[in-house]
Design a protein around this motif. Structure first.
Motif, PDB file in Angstrom:
ATOM      1  N   MET A   1       0.854  -1.192   0.000  1.00  0.00           N
ATOM      2  CA  MET A   1       0.000   0.000   0.000  1.00  0.00           C
ATOM      3  C   MET A   1       0.883   1.233   0.000  1.00  0.00           C
ATOM      4  O   MET A   1       1.869   1.309   0.704  1.00  0.00           O
ATOM      5  CB  MET A   1      -0.916   0.007   1.228  1.00  0.00           C
ATOM      6  CG  MET A   1      -1.682   1.291   1.358  1.00  0.00           C
ATOM      7  SD  MET A   1      -3.007   1.321   2.589  1.00  0.00           S
ATOM      8  CE  MET A   1      -2.132   1.208   4.102  1.00  0.00           C
ATOM      9  N   ASN A   2       0.510   2.196  -0.760  1.00  0.00           N
ATOM     10  CA  ASN A   2       1.221   3.472  -0.765  1.00  0.00           C
ATOM     11  C   ASN A   2       0.817   4.276   0.455  1.00  0.00           C
ATOM     12  O   ASN A   2      -0.345   4.302   0.838  1.00  0.00           O
ATOM     13  CB  ASN A   2       0.890   4.270  -2.031  1.00  0.00           C
ATOM     14  CG  ASN A   2       1.428   3.603  -3.283  1.00  0.00           C
ATOM     15  OD1 ASN A   2       2.469   2.965  -3.230  1.00  0.00           O
ATOM     16  ND2 ASN A   2       0.718   3.742  -4.375  1.00  0.00           N
ATOM     17  N   THR A   3       1.766   4.937   1.084  1.00  0.00           N
ATOM     18  CA  THR A   3       1.447   5.784   2.233  1.00  0.00           C
ATOM     19  C   THR A   3       1.218   7.202   1.753  1.00  0.00           C
ATOM     20  O   THR A   3       1.741   7.598   0.696  1.00  0.00           O
ATOM     21  CB  THR A   3       2.590   5.759   3.254  1.00  0.00           C
ATOM     22  OG1 THR A   3       3.783   6.210   2.628  1.00  0.00           O
ATOM     23  CG2 THR A   3       2.807   4.353   3.809  1.00  0.00           C
ATOM     24  N   PRO A   4       0.458   8.016   2.490  1.00  0.00           N
ATOM     25  CA  PRO A   4       0.156   9.373   2.033  1.00  0.00           C
ATOM     26  C   PRO A   4       1.403  10.247   1.938  1.00  0.00           C
ATOM     27  O   PRO A   4       1.419  11.219   1.193  1.00  0.00           O
ATOM     28  CB  PRO A   4      -0.814   9.910   3.086  1.00  0.00           C
ATOM     29  CG  PRO A   4      -0.692   9.009   4.246  1.00  0.00           C
ATOM     30  CD  PRO A   4      -0.199   7.694   3.733  1.00  0.00           C
ATOM     31  N   GLU A   5       2.468   9.880   2.659  1.00  0.00           N
ATOM     32  CA  GLU A   5       3.681  10.683   2.596  1.00  0.00           C
ATOM     33  C   GLU A   5       4.405  10.500   1.268  1.00  0.00           C
ATOM     34  O   GLU A   5       5.131  11.382   0.819  1.00  0.00           O
ATOM     35  CB  GLU A   5       4.636  10.307   3.737  1.00  0.00           C
ATOM     36  CG  GLU A   5       4.093  10.598   5.116  1.00  0.00           C
ATOM     37  CD  GLU A   5       3.211   9.481   5.654  1.00  0.00           C
ATOM     38  OE1 GLU A   5       3.247   8.367   5.100  1.00  0.00           O
ATOM     39  OE2 GLU A   5       2.465   9.749   6.612  1.00  0.00           O
ATOM     40  N   SER A   7       2.959   9.110  -1.944  1.00  0.00           N
ATOM     41  CA  SER A   7       2.268   9.242  -3.215  1.00  0.00           C
ATOM     42  C   SER A   7       0.767   9.398  -3.005  1.00  0.00           C
ATOM     43  O   SER A   7       0.285   9.377  -1.882  1.00  0.00           O
ATOM     44  CB  SER A   7       2.535   8.009  -4.076  1.00  0.00           C
ATOM     45  OG  SER A   7       1.984   6.876  -3.466  1.00  0.00           O
ATOM     46  N   GLN A   8       0.051   9.518  -4.103  1.00  0.00           N
ATOM     47  CA  GLN A   8      -1.404   9.595  -4.068  1.00  0.00           C
ATOM     48  C   GLN A   8      -1.978   8.216  -3.770  1.00  0.00           C
ATOM     49  O   GLN A   8      -1.457   7.200  -4.224  1.00  0.00           O
ATOM     50  CB  GLN A   8      -1.935  10.087  -5.415  1.00  0.00           C
ATOM     51  CG  GLN A   8      -1.529  11.494  -5.768  1.00  0.00           C
ATOM     52  CD  GLN A   8      -2.282  12.518  -4.941  1.00  0.00           C
ATOM     53  OE1 GLN A   8      -3.427  12.284  -4.562  1.00  0.00           O
ATOM     54  NE2 GLN A   8      -1.650  13.628  -4.667  1.00  0.00           N
ATOM     55  N   GLU A  13      -7.500   2.552  -1.031  1.00  0.00           N
ATOM     56  CA  GLU A  13      -6.342   2.629  -0.145  1.00  0.00           C
ATOM     57  C   GLU A  13      -6.567   3.652   0.971  1.00  0.00           C
ATOM     58  O   GLU A  13      -6.212   3.412   2.123  1.00  0.00           O
ATOM     59  CB  GLU A  13      -5.080   2.994  -0.929  1.00  0.00           C
ATOM     60  CG  GLU A  13      -4.579   1.885  -1.822  1.00  0.00           C
ATOM     61  CD  GLU A  13      -3.419   2.322  -2.695  1.00  0.00           C
ATOM     62  OE1 GLU A  13      -2.590   1.452  -3.027  1.00  0.00           O
ATOM     63  OE2 GLU A  13      -3.322   3.518  -3.030  1.00  0.00           O
ATOM     64  N   ALA A  14      -7.183   4.787   0.623  1.00  0.00           N
ATOM     65  CA  ALA A  14      -7.462   5.815   1.625  1.00  0.00           C
ATOM     66  C   ALA A  14      -8.452   5.297   2.668  1.00  0.00           C
ATOM     67  O   ALA A  14      -8.295   5.545   3.870  1.00  0.00           O
ATOM     68  CB  ALA A  14      -8.011   7.071   0.952  1.00  0.00           C
TER      69      ALA A  14
END
Length: 76
Positions: A1-5, A7-8, A13-14
């Motif tokens: 999962m991409n973290t908000p720090e 990438s989008q 995911e949000a």
């Protein structure tokens, strides 16, 4: 999962990230305890004497408040 720090995030995911943070916060709230024991129900401390107030606030401050006609601040 991409973290908000980094990438989008996608909507999914949000939402997942929000659920993880909510679960983390709930777990922390359940483990937070006061270090002091609570006051017994119905137990009221006696009012402070003028000498004790002077000791805690300083005699000069106490005398100034007694002599002035100014209204006390609600927040103090």
């Amino acid at each position: 999962m991409n973290t908000p720090e980094n990438s989008q995030m996608t909507v999914e995911e949000a939402e997942e990230y929000g659920r993880q943070m909510d679960a983390k916060n709930r777990a922390l709230e359940k483990t937070h305890y006061l270090e002091e024991s609570p006051i017994e129900e119905g137990k009221v401390t006696p009012p402070l004497s003028e000498e004790e107030i002077k000791k805690r606030t300083g005699a000069g401050n106490f005398d100034n408040v007694q002599d002035s006609g100014a209204m006390n601040s609600i927040n103090s």
